[in-house]
Motif scaffolding. Structure first.
Motif, PDB file in Angstrom:
ATOM      1  N   TYR B 204     -56.956  33.468 -18.675  1.00  0.00           N
ATOM      2  CA  TYR B 204     -56.838  32.484 -17.603  1.00  0.00           C
ATOM      3  C   TYR B 204     -58.153  32.414 -16.854  1.00  0.00           C
ATOM      4  N   MET B 205     -58.706  33.572 -16.572  1.00  0.00           N
ATOM      5  CA  MET B 205     -59.913  33.607 -15.744  1.00  0.00           C
ATOM      6  C   MET B 205     -61.100  33.004 -16.472  1.00  0.00           C
ATOM      7  N   SER B 206     -61.165  33.264 -17.792  1.00  0.00           N
ATOM      8  CA  SER B 206     -62.293  32.703 -18.527  1.00  0.00           C
ATOM      9  C   SER B 206     -62.209  31.200 -18.601  1.00  0.00           C
ATOM     10  N   SER B 207     -60.994  30.669 -18.698  1.00  0.00           N
ATOM     11  CA  SER B 207     -60.900  29.221 -18.905  1.00  0.00           C
ATOM     12  C   SER B 207     -60.842  28.437 -17.613  1.00  0.00           C
ATOM     13  N   TYR B 208     -60.880  29.121 -16.476  1.00  0.00           N
ATOM     14  CA  TYR B 208     -60.779  28.384 -15.218  1.00  0.00           C
ATOM     15  C   TYR B 208     -61.869  27.350 -15.091  1.00  0.00           C
ATOM     16  N   ASN B 209     -63.125  27.811 -15.221  1.00  0.00           N
ATOM     17  CA  ASN B 209     -64.223  26.878 -14.999  1.00  0.00           C
ATOM     18  C   ASN B 209     -64.527  26.031 -16.210  1.00  0.00           C
ATOM     19  N   VAL B 210     -63.876  26.340 -17.328  1.00  0.00           N
ATOM     20  CA  VAL B 210     -64.192  25.595 -18.539  1.00  0.00           C
ATOM     21  C   VAL B 210     -63.193  24.478 -18.794  1.00  0.00           C
ATOM     22  N   PHE B 211     -61.911  24.793 -18.690  1.00  0.00           N
ATOM     23  CA  PHE B 211     -60.912  23.812 -19.090  1.00  0.00           C
ATOM     24  C   PHE B 211     -60.223  23.134 -17.920  1.00  0.00           C
ATOM     25  N   PHE B 212     -59.873  23.906 -16.900  1.00  0.00           N
ATOM     26  CA  PHE B 212     -58.908  23.346 -15.957  1.00  0.00           C
ATOM     27  C   PHE B 212     -59.545  22.729 -14.744  1.00  0.00           C
ATOM     28  N   THR B 213     -60.789  23.015 -14.469  1.00  0.00           N
ATOM     29  CA  THR B 213     -61.383  22.425 -13.271  1.00  0.00           C
ATOM     30  C   THR B 213     -62.746  21.831 -13.542  1.00  0.00           C
ATOM     31  N   SER B 214     -63.139  21.697 -14.794  1.00  0.00           N
ATOM     32  CA  SER B 214     -64.497  21.214 -15.051  1.00  0.00           C
ATOM     33  C   SER B 214     -64.551  19.705 -15.174  1.00  0.00           C
ATOM     34  N   LEU B 215     -63.549  19.112 -15.829  1.00  0.00           N
ATOM     35  CA  LEU B 215     -63.610  17.663 -16.042  1.00  0.00           C
ATOM     36  C   LEU B 215     -63.580  16.861 -14.744  1.00  0.00           C
ATOM     37  N   PRO B 216     -62.742  17.203 -13.778  1.00  0.00           N
ATOM     38  CA  PRO B 216     -62.773  16.418 -12.539  1.00  0.00           C
ATOM     39  C   PRO B 216     -64.130  16.478 -11.856  1.00  0.00           C
ATOM     40  N   VAL B 217     -64.809  17.615 -11.968  1.00  0.00           N
ATOM     41  CA  VAL B 217     -66.127  17.699 -11.339  1.00  0.00           C
ATOM     42  C   VAL B 217     -67.099  16.761 -12.035  1.00  0.00           C
ATOM     43  N   ILE B 218     -66.963  16.662 -13.352  1.00  0.00           N
ATOM     44  CA  ILE B 218     -67.813  15.717 -14.074  1.00  0.00           C
ATOM     45  C   ILE B 218     -67.490  14.300 -13.636  1.00  0.00           C
ATOM     46  N   THR B 298     -51.150  28.682 -11.190  1.00  0.00           N
ATOM     47  CA  THR B 298     -50.659  27.295 -11.181  1.00  0.00           C
ATOM     48  C   THR B 298     -50.970  26.646  -9.845  1.00  0.00           C
ATOM     49  N   CYS B 299     -50.685  27.372  -8.757  1.00  0.00           N
ATOM     50  CA  CYS B 299     -50.947  26.805  -7.440  1.00  0.00           C
ATOM     51  C   CYS B 299     -52.435  26.542  -7.245  1.00  0.00           C
ATOM     52  N   VAL B 300     -53.285  27.450  -7.738  1.00  0.00           N
ATOM     53  CA  VAL B 300     -54.725  27.246  -7.568  1.00  0.00           C
ATOM     54  C   VAL B 300     -55.180  25.991  -8.309  1.00  0.00           C
ATOM     55  N   VAL B 301     -54.747  25.846  -9.559  1.00  0.00           N
ATOM     56  CA  VAL B 301     -55.181  24.683 -10.355  1.00  0.00           C
ATOM     57  C   VAL B 301     -54.714  23.382  -9.701  1.00  0.00           C
ATOM     58  N   TRP B 302     -53.456  23.349  -9.272  1.00  0.00           N
ATOM     59  CA  TRP B 302     -52.952  22.148  -8.599  1.00  0.00           C
ATOM     60  C   TRP B 302     -53.741  21.859  -7.332  1.00  0.00           C
ATOM     61  N   THR B 303     -53.947  22.895  -6.536  1.00  0.00           N
ATOM     62  CA  THR B 303     -54.608  22.687  -5.245  1.00  0.00           C
ATOM     63  C   THR B 303     -56.020  22.159  -5.411  1.00  0.00           C
ATOM     64  N   VAL B 304     -56.820  22.804  -6.282  1.00  0.00           N
ATOM     65  CA  VAL B 304     -58.216  22.352  -6.332  1.00  0.00           C
ATOM     66  C   VAL B 304     -58.314  20.946  -6.922  1.00  0.00           C
ATOM     67  N   ASN B 305     -57.425  20.626  -7.859  1.00  0.00           N
ATOM     68  CA  ASN B 305     -57.492  19.270  -8.408  1.00  0.00           C
ATOM     69  C   ASN B 305     -57.010  18.227  -7.414  1.00  0.00           C
ATOM     70  N   CYS B 306     -56.000  18.554  -6.628  1.00  0.00           N
ATOM     71  CA  CYS B 306     -55.533  17.580  -5.639  1.00  0.00           C
ATOM     72  C   CYS B 306     -56.525  17.438  -4.495  1.00  0.00           C
ATOM     73  N   GLN B 307     -57.250  18.494  -4.185  1.00  0.00           N
ATOM     74  CA  GLN B 307     -58.291  18.364  -3.171  1.00  0.00           C
ATOM     75  C   GLN B 307     -59.366  17.401  -3.660  1.00  0.00           C
ATOM     76  N   MET B 308     -59.639  17.473  -4.959  1.00  0.00           N
ATOM     77  CA  MET B 308     -60.590  16.515  -5.519  1.00  0.00           C
ATOM     78  C   MET B 308     -60.059  15.104  -5.374  1.00  0.00           C
TER      79      MET B 308
END
Lengths: 349, 446
Positions: B204-218, B298-308
């Motif tokens: 989970y930790m390795s894929s945080y910045n790669v899969f779950f939160t990288s595309l919205p930043v792009i 799950t809560c972290v992924v939802w939160t950071v994406n919704c903040q975006m």
């Protein structure tokens, strides 16, 4: 211009002052994507949106909070803390030596049922100040050994509980070695209350993580016994207490499922618990509690979720009201160009 | 605007040139330039309310950049609104740019189209080359290349403004999402007696910045637009947001970091208090380490994406796909990873399918935590847009208002015209109004 000027740039060059059709030959092909003109929705936080968002949240959250709180109130829970009282008076000052001695550790407790409890009633043991989530502790197990008889020798990650007397321990590791070994016997009106100890662990654990051909070997054979001994004729996939214990807890205060009582309990009934106070939590000032609890559709007794929902719902309602008041009292005509800074201070920064 | 001209095309200098004495010419030219500079300075000093333009030619520039005169010359040049150096050599262009950079300390932009501009383009902070009449040398030495000089306006006002906002928002958001994630790990450590046990499974930790939160930043860094290009050109003072560094100052950066800290506190404490302790499902099972990890993550992924989603205000299909897709990807990942045999998936084996998904408490906790973590930013933005809107906020609101006004007028006119169409001809003023509306909507769409 040198004669090496490429013809395409010559075409573009000459076109600067020639007719329009030539100029278009250098222009890149238009597409909405490359010109960043994709159809887009551009939401703005207008007062209407802000107030409706807050109102929507409070309208959704307050009923959920009420329902959760009601579900939690429906759950009946009996908690009995027994680690201090189950030590005889004369050993109260030296509980560690008591627990490590061979003295009689049987203890009887009385639990009074306050409200009607519908079956199944779940029996848990709760430990406090026990860090099952410590890194060295969590590491100290061998998953391959638990799963498969052929890997019985794979004990490298289990130090210091990897072997004793030269032979590897099955199951190895600190987690298995510290298996909880208090036992509880329930009786009601002098009749034994049966506790169902089957299917208290996760099915995926029983089927895939603990092999049905792995038998305990050389277990608790050392000088210091850490907890319960295991029957060497029963394969690991049926040793449900071990399976439940090996699922390490998240925080230092945790409950683990001990069994299920499958009959209803009426209010004011008194349950006699005969427990064996074997487990040493006195070395680290841990607490031991026995918990009997029913469940609702939401789970066990926890008012926190209901209260949190009500709080957030109420907060949003308050925010919606205060924004409404602010927008009504001090209306600012949005989109009024006189507010743009260069219209306010003409000619200056 | 008044002119100050510094030139050596004066009769006394030309007389000396005829005589041919190099030293005398040099000395006389130096004195002449010095005199003109001082005159210029006096003039500027006397009349401070009008703007001045300085014109100097290449020959005088050589003497003006002499050690003894250069400071006076730069003082005079900086106090004029415009400076024109004509007939200057490439070396002089570069030296002037360097002087301006060092004296003022500001960001300089140079634009040129020929090989003689290369020195200047490389010296300036930003070099813009025009590809065209004089070949490609300028383009090869520049940071940006454009095809015609008039595109400079669009480069600065539209792309410069967008780029500034995109980069500053992206950096602030990056800090935010990693602080939110990292601090949940830190709060968990406090409960493991700081032994170093991570709250989440390694993968989970390795894929945080790669899969779950990288595309919205792009999506934010490449595609975001706060104001459309037409409005950027129409309101050039929006560019001042970049000059005055309004979108990337310490207050904003620390504010985003604080938001991250707050989000992590909300996520950690609400999650642990909701699901730890009692049974979290109807069948009496309690949460263990892996279930807490999954719920918090799950809560972290939802939160950071919704903040975006709350921070950007330009939603094309790309943004929708990236933001909601990243969240969906997390669930898909859990299912896929959880179905790999436990030799590889260790603590994540069937965790979503068997343990979390059937638990209503898991879903309710996710909803509670995500909405609670979004409330601070939502309230702050609502407050800020109402009481202290920034320039681009005001322009967005004005655009929205004028769009809805045009729509209302067009609708009412159409309904009017459909009524009057029954009579044989349209009234004159209705026809004029319809034409003007058509013209303005055409302008809007261009």
């Amino acid at each position: 211009m040198s004669s090496y000027t490429p013809s395409s740039s010559a075409g573009g060059v000459g076109s600067a002052d020639s007719a329009a059709p030539r100029r278009n030959s250098k222009r890149p092909k238009y597409s909405k994507f490359t010109q960043q003109e994709l159809p887009a929705c551009k939401p703005i936080l207008t007062p209407r949106w802000v107030i409706s968002a807050f109102m929507l949240v409070s309208i959704v959250f307050i009923p959920i909070g009420v329902v959760s709180l009601l579900a939690s109130r429906d759950v009946v829970e009996i908690i009995d803390r027994y680690e201090t009282e189950c030590v005889p008076q004369n050993f109260r000052n030296n509980r560690v030596s008591f627990i490590q001695s061979d003295a009689n550790k049987t203890c009887t407790r009385r639990l009074t049922v306050t409200k009607h409890m519908k079956q199944p009633i779940y029996v848990y043991y709760q430990l406090d100040n026990f860090y099952q989530n410590h890194r060295r502790y969590v590491k100290s197990r061998s998953d391959s050994q638990l799963r498969d008889n052929s890997s019985w020798n794979d004990v490298s990650s289990c130090k210091p509980e990897d072997d004793s007397n030269g032979l590897p321990i099955v199951p190895c590791g600190l987690i298995a070695w510290s298996l909880f070994n208090d036992t509880y016997n329930f009786s009601l009106n002098n009749q034994q209350l049966a506790v169902n100890k089957r299917e208290i662990s996760w099915k995926s654990d029983r089927d895939h993580k603990f092999g049905n051909d792995v038998l305990p070997r050389n277990f608790q054979n050392g000088t210091l016994k850490g907890g319960k001994s295991l029957d060497p004729t029963v394969p690991l996939s049926q040793q449900e207490d071990l399976i439940v214990w090996m699922r390490t807890a998240a925080l230092p205060t945790f409950r683990k499922l001990y069994g299920k009582i499958e009959r209803d309990l009426q209010p004011n009934e008194v349950i006699h618990v005969t427990l064996e106070n074997n487990y040493n939590t006195y070395s680290f000032n841990g607490k031991k509690k026995l918990v009997l609890s029913t469940t609702s559709w939401l789970g066990g007794k926890n008012d926190f979720l209901g209260i949190a929902y009500l709080t957030i719902g109420g907060l949003c309602f308050f925010l919606a009201l205060s924004f409404t008041v602010v927008y009504l009292v001090k209306p600012r005509r949005l989109g009024d160009p006189s507010y743009l800074s260069w219209n306010r201070n003409p000619g200056g920064h | 605007m008044k002119q100050i001209v510094i030139t050596l095309e004066l009769p006394e200098i030309e007389a000396l040139v005829k005589h041919g004495d190099k030293e005398a010419i040099a000395k006389a030219s130096l004195d002449c330039v010095k005199k003109q500079i001082n005159e210029g300075k006096l003039q500027v000093g006397k009349e401070s309310s009008i703007e001045f333009g300085l014109i100097i030619d290449g020959k005088s520039l050589t003497f003006a950049m002499d050690k003894t005169l250069v400071n006076d010359f730069m003082d005079l040049a900086m106090s004029c609104a415009t400076v024109i150096c004509c007939r200057s050599s490439p070396k002089q262009k570069a030296v002037i740019t360097r002087l301006v950079k060092s004296v003022t300390g500001k960001t300089t932009l140079a634009i040129g189209d020929g090989a003689n501009d290369v020195g200047m383009l490389q010296e300036a902070d930003i070099g813009v080359g025009i590809s065209g009449v004089e070949g490609m040398q300028a383009v090869m030495a520049s940071d940006f290349a454009i095809a015609q000089f008039r595109f400079l306006e669009r480069l600065l006002l539209v792309h410069g403004h967008w780029c500034y906002r995109r980069i500053s928002m992206m950096i602030c958001y990056f800090f935010y999402k990693n602080i939110t994630f990292g601090f949940t790990l830190f709060w968990f450590e406090a409960y493991t007696s700081f032994s170093g046990q991570p709250a989440y499974n390694d993968w989970y930790m390795s894929s945080y910045n790669v899969f779950f939160t990288s595309l919205p930043v792009i999506a934010l860094g490449v595609f975001d637009q706060d104001v459309s290009s037409r409005l950027c050109l129409k309101h050039p003072s929006l560019y001042q947001e970049g000059v005055q560094n309004l979108l990337f100052n310490w207050v904003l950066i620390l504010g985003w970091m604080f938001n991250g800290l707050l989000s992590s506190i909300i996520i950690f404490f609400l999650t642990t208090n909701s699901i730890i302790g009692q049974a979290f499902r109807k069948d009496g099972q309690v949460t263990d380490y892996s279930i807490l990890g999954v719920t918090m993550y799950t809560c972290v992924v939802w939160t950071v994406n919704c903040q975006m989603a709350l921070s950007i205000n330009y939603f094309t299909w790309i943004q929708h796909l990236f933001i909601w897709g990243s969240i969906a990807l997390w669930y898909i990942f859990l299912v896929v990873y959880g179905s790999i045999p436990p030799t590889l998936s260790t603590t994540a084996y069937k965790v979503l399918v068997e343990a979390c998904a059937p638990s209503i408490l898991y879903w309710l906790t996710t909803l509670l935590v995500v909405i609670s973590a979004l409330l601070p930013l939502l309230s702050y933005r609502a407050f800020q847009i109402r009481f202290r809107p920034m320039e681009h906020d005001k322009i967005q609101i004005q655009r929205r208002r004028s769009e809805s006004l045009e729509r209302d007028v067009a609708q009412s006119r159409l309904s009017e015209s459909s009524e009057t169409r029954n009579s044989s001809e349209l009234p004159e003023e209705v026809r004029i109004r319809i034409n003007s509306l058509k013209g303005s909507s055409r302008r809007k769409n261009s």
